[in-house]
Design an enzyme around this catalytic site. Sequence first.
Site, PDB file in Angstrom:
ATOM      1  N   ARG A 173     -56.890  12.062 -11.766  1.00  0.00           N
ATOM      2  CA  ARG A 173     -57.103  13.518 -11.885  1.00  0.00           C
ATOM      3  C   ARG A 173     -55.764  14.266 -11.944  1.00  0.00           C
ATOM      4  NH1 ARG A 173     -60.559  11.097 -12.597  1.00  0.00           N
ATOM      5  NH2 ARG A 173     -62.525  10.839 -11.535  1.00  0.00           N
ATOM      6  N   SER A 226     -67.125  17.521  -7.689  1.00  0.00           N
ATOM      7  CA  SER A 226     -66.450  17.103  -6.458  1.00  0.00           C
ATOM      8  C   SER A 226     -65.365  18.105  -6.095  1.00  0.00           C
ATOM      9  CB  SER A 226     -65.803  15.727  -6.650  1.00  0.00           C
ATOM     10  OG  SER A 226     -66.815  14.770  -6.825  1.00  0.00           O
ATOM     11  N   GLU A 297     -59.749  18.887  -5.419  1.00  0.00           N
ATOM     12  CA  GLU A 297     -59.688  18.493  -6.837  1.00  0.00           C
ATOM     13  C   GLU A 297     -59.918  19.731  -7.704  1.00  0.00           C
ATOM     14  OE1 GLU A 297     -61.915  14.996  -7.965  1.00  0.00           O
ATOM     15  OE2 GLU A 297     -62.553  15.932  -9.841  1.00  0.00           O
TER      16      GLU A 297
END
Length: 306
Positions: A173, A226, A297
Amino acid sequence: MMMAEPLRFTALRGTLSRDASLARYTSWRCGGPADRLYVPADRADLAAFVGQLPAEEPLTVIGLGSNLLVRDGGVRGTVVALHAALGALAQDGELVHAEAGVASPKVARFAALHDRAGAEFLAGIPGTIGGALAMNAGCYGGETWRYVARVEVLQRDGRFVVRTPDAYRIGYRSVRLADGGPPDGLFTAAWFAFPPGDGHAARERIKELLRRRIGSQPLDLPNAGSVFRNPEGDHAARLIEHCGLKGFAIGGARVSEKHANFIVNPGGAGTAADIEALIEHVRATVRLRTGIELEPEVRIIGEAAP
Ligand SMILES: Cc1cc2nc3c(=O)[nH]c(=O)nc-3n(C[C@H](O)[C@H](O)[C@H](O)COP(=O)(O)OP(=O)(O)OC[C@H]3O[C@@H](n4cnc5c(N)ncnc54)[C@H](O)[C@@H]3O)c2cc1C
């Protein structure tokens, strides 16, 4: 709030609005306004617009806002929203060419229909290809940049450059320039090298992945996927559940009972401040109880409401 000075543009074909609410541009359905919001007509129009922006004007790009918390005071400067434009998707020789506004699930289905394998994971990621490139979005063992052959980037001077992945340092990510700096410009397109495969099997895998998501994620309520990255060797959802935080709410925002790493905002009733306070509460509780520091995130942008 200080009103931004009007900027002058010529020969634009897109839509420029001032003080435009971004709540409907984010999957959490909350957040303040952009000083200026530009929805380009197409790729050339986007380049004409960006090329005319003063170099010092802050520029933020959003795709489908599915990984984004916009604070209630809004975003200073200019925001460009790419989903309604930049929608080209086609085969280019052996590669799949997708402009940045194309929804990632569409690329998964397109690749399967053209007997390509590997793109199935994109079916459950409800953002744009631009967002998937910026985040190195991934799941179920797949990752966006694993398949990138080239990207097209629009620079702040309004010019396009084409780059290969070696221009970037890619991680979980995380996408940085090869020298470690933050990525410059806007991703406007990518060419993907999905290997030849069995299209029928790919379509079946897509169905299976979507079934798994419907079973495990609160997709009926506004959310942003998430919230926290998984810490090395563990799962954020496991830690949050272990701390008894499922169902914990602040204002209109709540830790999902279905998936502890999701925060839901039923009816869009919660504010960005509610969600941010809940993120901080979850972090602090997990830190206190387990000693593990969760890192968000989701990207948090803009200013708090005065
Ligand atoms: C139900 C649900 C499930 C999800 N599941 C997953 C998952 O399994 N795996 C996963 O990785 N993510 C997942 N996500 C998060 C999100 O969908 C991805 O991160 C997605 O790639 C974000 O795309 P977007 O267009 O919505 O980006 P946005 O949220 O609009 O933007 C995210 C960031 O990317 C930047 N950005 C966007 N477009 C561009 C561009 N063209 N050029 C440069 N920067 C850009 C923005 O400035 C921002 O910093 C999920 C989200 C939801 C709501």
